[in-house]
Design an enzyme around this catalytic site. Structure first.
Site, PDB file in Angstrom:
ATOM      1  N   HIS A  69      -9.200 -11.215  31.116  1.00 19.48           N
ATOM      2  CA  HIS A  69     -10.458 -12.097  31.597  1.00 19.48           C
ATOM      3  C   HIS A  69     -10.792 -13.198  30.774  1.00 19.48           C
ATOM      4  O   HIS A  69     -10.289 -13.549  29.699  1.00 19.48           O
ATOM      5  CB  HIS A  69     -11.660 -10.955  31.544  1.00 19.48           C
TER       6      HIS A  69
ATOM      7  N   CYS B 285     -12.006 -14.266  38.040  1.00 22.96           N
ATOM      8  CA  CYS B 285     -12.320 -15.209  36.947  1.00 22.96           C
ATOM      9  C   CYS B 285     -11.349 -16.426  36.325  1.00 22.96           C
ATOM     10  O   CYS B 285     -11.741 -17.345  36.432  1.00 22.96           O
ATOM     11  CB  CYS B 285     -12.280 -14.411  35.428  1.00 22.96           C
TER      12      CYS B 285
ATOM     13  N   ASN C  11     -19.356 -16.678  34.307  1.00 24.62           N
ATOM     14  CA  ASN C  11     -18.779 -15.733  34.347  1.00 24.62           C
ATOM     15  C   ASN C  11     -18.538 -15.030  35.918  1.00 24.62           C
ATOM     16  O   ASN C  11     -19.202 -15.080  36.446  1.00 24.62           O
ATOM     17  CB  ASN C  11     -18.942 -14.580  33.660  1.00 24.62           C
TER      18      ASN C  11
END
Length: 99
Positions: free
Chosen positions: A57, A2, A69
């Site tokens: 994240h 990420c 994402n």
């Protein structure tokens, strides 16, 4: 992962960001939920056990409650809901970066 996706994406437009989600969170200017715009970073906490970071994240907001994402290692990058389900349960805040 990420944060690597976020780092690479912003580098394409000349914005240098640190490597990890926690470091990106620390580098971004915090914004309230009502101020979130496309291009802002969305941060999530405790999505996996990491004793060194609360923020684990990050995604890129694209509008309409959606984000770009990179969900987990080995999974494909895709558009996903930013504030519902698993991600919504771990939402920790948003931030804005600029160049």
């Amino acid at each position: 992962d990420c944060s690597g996706l976020v780092q690479w994406t912003f580098a394409q437009v000349g914005v240098n960001l640190p490597r990890t989600a926690q470091q990106q969170y620390d580098a971004a200017a915090p914004i309230g939920a009502s101020q979130i715009q496309p291009g802002d970073l969305l941060f999530y906490s405790h999505t996996y056990p990491d004793p060194n970071a609360t923020i684990t994240h990050v995604g890129i907001y694209i509008g309409n409650g959606q984000m770009i994402n990179a969900p987990t290692e080995g999974d494909v990058v895709r558009v996903m809901p930013a504030f519902d389900g698993f991600w919504g349960a771990h939402f920790a805040g948003a931030g804005r970066v600029g160049g």
